[in-house]
Design an enzyme around this catalytic site. Sequence first.
Site, PDB file in Angstrom:
ATOM      1  N   ASN A 126       0.862  -1.169   0.000  1.00 29.91           N
ATOM      2  CA  ASN A 126       0.000   0.000   0.000  1.00 29.91           C
ATOM      3  C   ASN A 126       0.908   1.231   0.000  1.00 29.91           C
ATOM      4  O   ASN A 126       1.742   1.395   0.886  1.00 29.91           O
ATOM      5  CB  ASN A 126      -0.893  -0.040   1.247  1.00 29.91           C
ATOM      6  CG  ASN A 126      -1.899   1.081   1.286  1.00 29.91           C
ATOM      7  OD1 ASN A 126      -1.552   2.244   1.114  1.00 29.91           O
ATOM      8  ND2 ASN A 126      -3.145   0.736   1.532  1.00 29.91           N
ATOM      9  N   HIS A 141      -3.156   0.197  -3.491  1.00 32.79           N
ATOM     10  CA  HIS A 141      -3.274  -0.700  -2.349  1.00 32.79           C
ATOM     11  C   HIS A 141      -2.222  -1.798  -2.531  1.00 32.79           C
ATOM     12  O   HIS A 141      -1.666  -1.969  -3.622  1.00 32.79           O
ATOM     13  CB  HIS A 141      -4.668  -1.313  -2.297  1.00 32.79           C
ATOM     14  CG  HIS A 141      -5.733  -0.343  -1.920  1.00 32.79           C
ATOM     15  ND1 HIS A 141      -6.863  -0.721  -1.231  1.00 32.79           N
ATOM     16  CD2 HIS A 141      -5.858   0.996  -2.125  1.00 32.79           C
ATOM     17  CE1 HIS A 141      -7.634   0.331  -1.028  1.00 32.79           C
ATOM     18  NE2 HIS A 141      -7.048   1.391  -1.566  1.00 32.79           N
ATOM     19  N   GLU A 177      -2.533  -5.038  -2.770  1.00 35.45           N
ATOM     20  CA  GLU A 177      -2.938  -6.025  -3.767  1.00 35.45           C
ATOM     21  C   GLU A 177      -2.838  -5.459  -5.187  1.00 35.45           C
ATOM     22  O   GLU A 177      -2.371  -6.150  -6.096  1.00 35.45           O
ATOM     23  CB  GLU A 177      -4.376  -6.495  -3.492  1.00 35.45           C
ATOM     24  CG  GLU A 177      -4.545  -7.194  -2.159  1.00 35.45           C
ATOM     25  CD  GLU A 177      -4.866  -6.269  -0.988  1.00 35.45           C
ATOM     26  OE1 GLU A 177      -5.367  -6.780   0.024  1.00 35.45           O
ATOM     27  OE2 GLU A 177      -4.616  -5.046  -1.079  1.00 35.45           O
ATOM     28  N   CYS A 208     -10.059  -5.245   1.011  1.00 38.14           N
ATOM     29  CA  CYS A 208     -11.174  -4.306   1.031  1.00 38.14           C
ATOM     30  C   CYS A 208     -12.066  -4.562  -0.194  1.00 38.14           C
ATOM     31  O   CYS A 208     -11.772  -5.435  -1.020  1.00 38.14           O
ATOM     32  CB  CYS A 208     -10.643  -2.870   1.015  1.00 38.14           C
ATOM     33  SG  CYS A 208      -9.807  -2.426  -0.543  1.00 38.14           S
ATOM     34  N   CYS A 215     -10.048  -4.124  -3.588  1.00 41.31           N
ATOM     35  CA  CYS A 215      -9.156  -5.243  -3.914  1.00 41.31           C
ATOM     36  C   CYS A 215      -9.932  -6.541  -4.106  1.00 41.31           C
ATOM     37  O   CYS A 215      -9.564  -7.366  -4.936  1.00 41.31           O
ATOM     38  CB  CYS A 215      -8.086  -5.372  -2.837  1.00 41.31           C
ATOM     39  SG  CYS A 215      -7.030  -3.901  -2.784  1.00 41.31           S
ATOM     40  N   ASP A 244      -7.972   5.146   5.003  1.00 30.61           N
ATOM     41  CA  ASP A 244      -7.686   4.010   4.129  1.00 30.61           C
ATOM     42  C   ASP A 244      -8.884   3.082   3.979  1.00 30.61           C
ATOM     43  O   ASP A 244      -9.124   2.546   2.895  1.00 30.61           O
ATOM     44  CB  ASP A 244      -6.470   3.235   4.646  1.00 30.61           C
ATOM     45  CG  ASP A 244      -5.938   2.252   3.630  1.00 30.61           C
ATOM     46  OD1 ASP A 244      -5.428   2.710   2.589  1.00 30.61           O
ATOM     47  OD2 ASP A 244      -6.028   1.037   3.864  1.00 30.61           O
TER      48      ASP A 244
END
Length: 148
Positions: free
Chosen positions: A42, A53, A55, A80, A83, A143
């Site tokens: 991230n 992020h 990912e 999240c 992602c 975030d």
Amino acid sequence: MNYANMLAVALAEAQTGFDEGGVPVGAALFDAGGKLLGRGRNRRVQDNDPSVHGETDAFRKAGRQTNYRDKILVTTLAPCWYCSGLIRQFNIGTVVVGESANFEGHLDWLKEAGVKVIELNDPACTALMRRFIKQSPQIWFEDIGESK
């Protein structure tokens, strides 16, 4: 498949992100044989870019793949919505999660779509994120899209 070794790659990325003052979420994308394709973290704070992020960074760095169904995405924290959407959009077959205690993410949604989800409940991942949340709550809430 040695998921603990795969997670170590993502955790090293998370630690680097923490050391840089960013959100400590690291990720790595592997092929079906365990070969590392891409790793990332991230970097929302560091790059002033809300789309980076862990990912998505690992995914981008892995480069274009012809098929993602046999790929393994390893992340230090449950993904999240953003992602999770990437995982479903590209049909990534397996997601290995370091921890979901600090953020539950959307693991059930991924499972419902046929994604194999492996939760490792790793104490180092949990501790690093807890440390960050305590140290930088305003960045954490930003975030995850919450106002505090």
